[in-house]
Design a protein around this motif. Structure first.
Motif, PDB file in Angstrom:
ATOM      1  N   PRO A  35       0.784  -1.252   0.000  1.00  0.00           N
ATOM      2  CA  PRO A  35       0.000   0.000   0.000  1.00  0.00           C
ATOM      3  C   PRO A  35       0.811   1.294   0.000  1.00  0.00           C
ATOM      4  N   TYR A  36       2.057   1.232   0.422  1.00  0.00           N
ATOM      5  CA  TYR A  36       2.783   2.482   0.692  1.00  0.00           C
ATOM      6  C   TYR A  36       3.810   2.799  -0.401  1.00  0.00           C
ATOM      7  N   PRO A  37       4.159   4.091  -0.528  1.00  0.00           N
ATOM      8  CA  PRO A  37       5.101   4.509  -1.579  1.00  0.00           C
ATOM      9  C   PRO A  37       6.506   3.891  -1.428  1.00  0.00           C
ATOM     10  N   PHE A  91      -0.210  -5.360   4.063  1.00  0.00           N
ATOM     11  CA  PHE A  91      -1.213  -4.375   4.436  1.00  0.00           C
ATOM     12  C   PHE A  91      -1.040  -3.989   5.897  1.00  0.00           C
ATOM     13  N   PHE A  92      -1.774  -2.948   6.308  1.00  0.00           N
ATOM     14  CA  PHE A  92      -1.753  -2.469   7.689  1.00  0.00           C
ATOM     15  C   PHE A  92      -2.660  -3.402   8.492  1.00  0.00           C
ATOM     16  N   LEU A  93      -2.080  -4.086   9.469  1.00  0.00           N
ATOM     17  CA  LEU A  93      -2.823  -5.125  10.189  1.00  0.00           C
ATOM     18  C   LEU A  93      -4.109  -4.584  10.835  1.00  0.00           C
ATOM     19  N   PRO A 145       6.707  -2.945  12.693  1.00  0.00           N
ATOM     20  CA  PRO A 145       5.978  -1.781  13.229  1.00  0.00           C
ATOM     21  C   PRO A 145       6.352  -0.456  12.576  1.00  0.00           C
ATOM     22  N   TRP A 146       5.418   0.468  12.634  1.00  0.00           N
ATOM     23  CA  TRP A 146       5.683   1.872  12.343  1.00  0.00           C
ATOM     24  C   TRP A 146       6.230   2.493  13.629  1.00  0.00           C
ATOM     25  N   PRO A 147       6.933   3.608  13.534  1.00  0.00           N
ATOM     26  CA  PRO A 147       7.339   4.311  14.760  1.00  0.00           C
ATOM     27  C   PRO A 147       6.104   4.741  15.574  1.00  0.00           C
ATOM     28  N   PRO A 148       6.295   5.012  16.880  1.00  0.00           N
ATOM     29  CA  PRO A 148       5.189   5.456  17.724  1.00  0.00           C
ATOM     30  C   PRO A 148       4.439   6.633  17.089  1.00  0.00           C
ATOM     31  N   GLN A 149       3.133   6.612  17.251  1.00  0.00           N
ATOM     32  CA  GLN A 149       2.266   7.574  16.569  1.00  0.00           C
ATOM     33  C   GLN A 149       2.133   8.893  17.331  1.00  0.00           C
ATOM     34  N   GLY A 150       2.269  10.003  16.591  1.00  0.00           N
ATOM     35  CA  GLY A 150       2.177  11.334  17.192  1.00  0.00           C
ATOM     36  C   GLY A 150       1.100  12.182  16.534  1.00  0.00           C
ATOM     37  N   PHE A 168     -10.221  15.384  10.846  1.00  0.00           N
ATOM     38  CA  PHE A 168      -9.110  14.533  11.260  1.00  0.00           C
ATOM     39  C   PHE A 168      -8.863  13.384  10.299  1.00  0.00           C
ATOM     40  N   ARG A 169      -7.643  13.274   9.785  1.00  0.00           N
ATOM     41  CA  ARG A 169      -7.308  12.163   8.889  1.00  0.00           C
ATOM     42  C   ARG A 169      -7.073  10.882   9.709  1.00  0.00           C
ATOM     43  N   THR A 170      -7.757   9.790   9.340  1.00  0.00           N
ATOM     44  CA  THR A 170      -7.563   8.513  10.046  1.00  0.00           C
ATOM     45  C   THR A 170      -7.223   7.419   9.049  1.00  0.00           C
ATOM     46  N   TYR A 171      -6.747   6.271   9.573  1.00  0.00           N
ATOM     47  CA  TYR A 171      -6.367   5.170   8.682  1.00  0.00           C
ATOM     48  C   TYR A 171      -6.976   3.823   9.051  1.00  0.00           C
ATOM     49  N   ASN A 172      -7.686   3.729  10.183  1.00  0.00           N
ATOM     50  CA  ASN A 172      -8.339   2.447  10.498  1.00  0.00           C
ATOM     51  C   ASN A 172      -9.477   2.680  11.487  1.00  0.00           C
ATOM     52  N   GLN A 190      -5.857   7.481   2.567  1.00  0.00           N
ATOM     53  CA  GLN A 190      -4.666   6.641   2.397  1.00  0.00           C
ATOM     54  C   GLN A 190      -3.401   7.500   2.314  1.00  0.00           C
ATOM     55  N   VAL A 191      -2.271   6.910   2.698  1.00  0.00           N
ATOM     56  CA  VAL A 191      -1.012   7.668   2.742  1.00  0.00           C
ATOM     57  C   VAL A 191      -0.705   8.430   1.440  1.00  0.00           C
ATOM     58  N   PRO A 192      -0.794   7.781   0.265  1.00  0.00           N
ATOM     59  CA  PRO A 192      -0.428   8.540  -0.946  1.00  0.00           C
ATOM     60  C   PRO A 192      -1.309   9.783  -1.169  1.00  0.00           C
ATOM     61  N   ILE A 207      -3.048  11.758  13.165  1.00  0.00           N
ATOM     62  CA  ILE A 207      -2.136  11.023  14.037  1.00  0.00           C
ATOM     63  C   ILE A 207      -1.447  10.007  13.148  1.00  0.00           C
ATOM     64  N   THR A 208      -0.122  10.067  13.111  1.00  0.00           N
ATOM     65  CA  THR A 208       0.657   9.084  12.362  1.00  0.00           C
ATOM     66  C   THR A 208       2.098   9.142  12.854  1.00  0.00           C
ATOM     67  N   SER A 209       2.985   8.398  12.181  1.00  0.00           N
ATOM     68  CA  SER A 209       4.378   8.336  12.625  1.00  0.00           C
ATOM     69  C   SER A 209       5.185   9.516  12.088  1.00  0.00           C
ATOM     70  N   PRO A 210       6.381   9.744  12.671  1.00  0.00           N
ATOM     71  CA  PRO A 210       7.300  10.715  12.068  1.00  0.00           C
ATOM     72  C   PRO A 210       7.642  10.317  10.627  1.00  0.00           C
ATOM     73  N   SER A 211       7.668   9.009  10.331  1.00  0.00           N
ATOM     74  CA  SER A 211       7.970   8.541   8.965  1.00  0.00           C
ATOM     75  C   SER A 211       6.965   9.077   7.964  1.00  0.00           C
ATOM     76  N   THR A 212       5.687   8.792   8.249  1.00  0.00           N
ATOM     77  CA  THR A 212       4.652   9.194   7.296  1.00  0.00           C
ATOM     78  C   THR A 212       4.520  10.711   7.247  1.00  0.00           C
ATOM     79  N   GLY A 213       4.711  11.388   8.392  1.00  0.00           N
ATOM     80  CA  GLY A 213       4.677  12.850   8.400  1.00  0.00           C
ATOM     81  C   GLY A 213       5.778  13.431   7.533  1.00  0.00           C
TER      82      GLY A 213
HETATM   83  N1  PCA Z   1       1.779   5.411   8.759  1.00  0.00           N
HETATM   84  C1  PCA Z   1       0.630   4.775   8.164  1.00  0.00           C
HETATM   85  C2  PCA Z   1       0.167   3.813   9.185  1.00  0.00           C
HETATM   86  C3  PCA Z   1       0.787   4.197  10.458  1.00  0.00           C
HETATM   87  C4  PCA Z   1       1.871   5.137  10.066  1.00  0.00           C
HETATM   88  O1  PCA Z   1       2.740   5.563  10.800  1.00  0.00           O
HETATM   89  C5  PCA Z   1      -0.463   5.767   7.886  1.00  0.00           C
HETATM   90  O2  PCA Z   1      -0.350   6.920   8.304  1.00  0.00           O
HETATM   91  O3  PCA Z   1      -1.463   5.390   7.269  1.00  0.00           O
END
Ligand code: PCA
Length: 327
Positions: A35-37, A91-93, A145-150, A168-172, A190-192, A207-213
């Protein structure tokens, strides 16, 4: 003599040809939707997994990645593997939380908020997830895992009350519930599609990880990152059991070995991401904020309420997970 030699030569050529044909017939190529880039560390980890499988099998099994939901949309990936349209997928569990609460336990707010606890939770969750997915003829290969969510916003959030009414953007489903209980207005994106959703004003917080942010260039549309470390959610890679059984034993072994390696490597990559990507957010002008105790108290109260509901709905499987997690 000549004839004999000729016969031998023809025979050898025939043998070589049939070896080539046999290996061509048994060589398999697996399409793998994710699902992710491409620049996401999960995708990079899977690319390394695919490379490992290719090398370990001498090219007898190649895995072709289709990232960013390009082959199947995120929500369709699990069923595509289940139905055998593709043999393997990621996929995201926690996306399956509505199917069974056990799938979403790692997205329960404040149950496991650091990597040590996330490991323990995965050890407790894995046998239950394996059993549930086995009924769908799916086998678990690995989970990372993704990094802790912020919390990402356009202004300071000092207490839960400041989230009221925010788009608010959500993913599940779990995050959707959390956002609702916090008084916000959730929308799944979705992330993209994140940058576009912020640019057009469909959403204004997430709310998401520093990675996705960082990968979404959150500084283009946000200013504050509050490091609430609310949960450590995971992606999972599963394989269709029939497709797996069709492989020669040696190939099966190679896939399992590469999966084990990918899980270990993925957790390491994730831990490194946390610091690197938080640094990138900061250097691009996002304020990194330590949450106030008022905010944390308020959010934890919502988490506790959600945990009570989760226990009610997760049944025997839920009890099993929590007792082996030690909670
Ligand atoms: N990134 C994905 C899932 C959790 C995360 O850190 C997202 O934002 O959809």
């Amino acid at each position: 003599m000549e004839t004999n030699f000729k016969t031998l030569k023809t025979g050898l050529m025939g043998a070589a040809l049939s070896v080539a044909l046999t290996s061509a017939a048994t060589a398999a190529s697996w399409d793998m939707p994710t699902p992710y880039p491409d620049k996401t560390f999960h995708t990079q980890n899977i690319a390394a997994f695919a490379k490992d499988v290719g090398e370990a099998t001498g090219g007898k099994l190649t895995i072709k990645l289709h990232s960013a939901g390009s082959l199947f949309k995120h929500k369709e990936i699990k069923n595509a593997v289940r139905g055998g349209q593709v043999p393997i997928g990621e996929f995201f569990l926690g996306l399956l939380a509505n199917e069974h609460p056990a799938f979403g336990v790692d997205t329960q707010p404040f149950l496991a908020t650091n990597y040590d606890d996330a490991r323990k939770l995965w050890a407790a969750q894995r046998p239950v997830v394996e059993k549930l997915l086995d009924k769908q003829k799916l086998m678990v290969l690995f989970s990372v895992p993704w990094p802790p969510q912020g919390l990402y916003t356009k202004k300071e959030i000092a207490a839960v009350g400041n989230l009221k009414g925010l788009k608010f953007r959500t993913y599940n489903p779990t995050l959707e519930k959390f956002a609702k209980l916090a008084g916000a207005a959730p929308t799944q994106v979705q992330v993209p599609d994140i940058p576009q959703a912020f640019a057009t004003g469909r959403v204004e917080a997430m709310i998401t990880s520093p990675s996705t942010g960082a990968n979404s260039k959150a500084w283009d549309f946000l200013s504050h990152y509050t490091d609430i470390q609310a949960w450590v959610p995971k992606n999972i890679v599963v394989v269709n059991k029939r497709a797996f059984r069709k492989l020669d034993k040696s190939l099966q072994k190679a896939v399992l070995a590469a999966a084990k390696k990918a899980e270990a490597r993925g957790w390491e990559m994730s831990m490194k991401e946390t610091a690197t990507k938080t640094g990138i957010l900061k250097s691009n002008g996002i304020q990194i904020i330590k949450p106030s105790s008022a905010l944390m108290d308020g959010l934890k109260k919502i988490g506790a309420e959600m945990m009570t509901d989760w226990k009610k709905s997760a049944g025997a499987e839920g009890k099993k997970i929590l007792s082996s997690y030690g909670n």
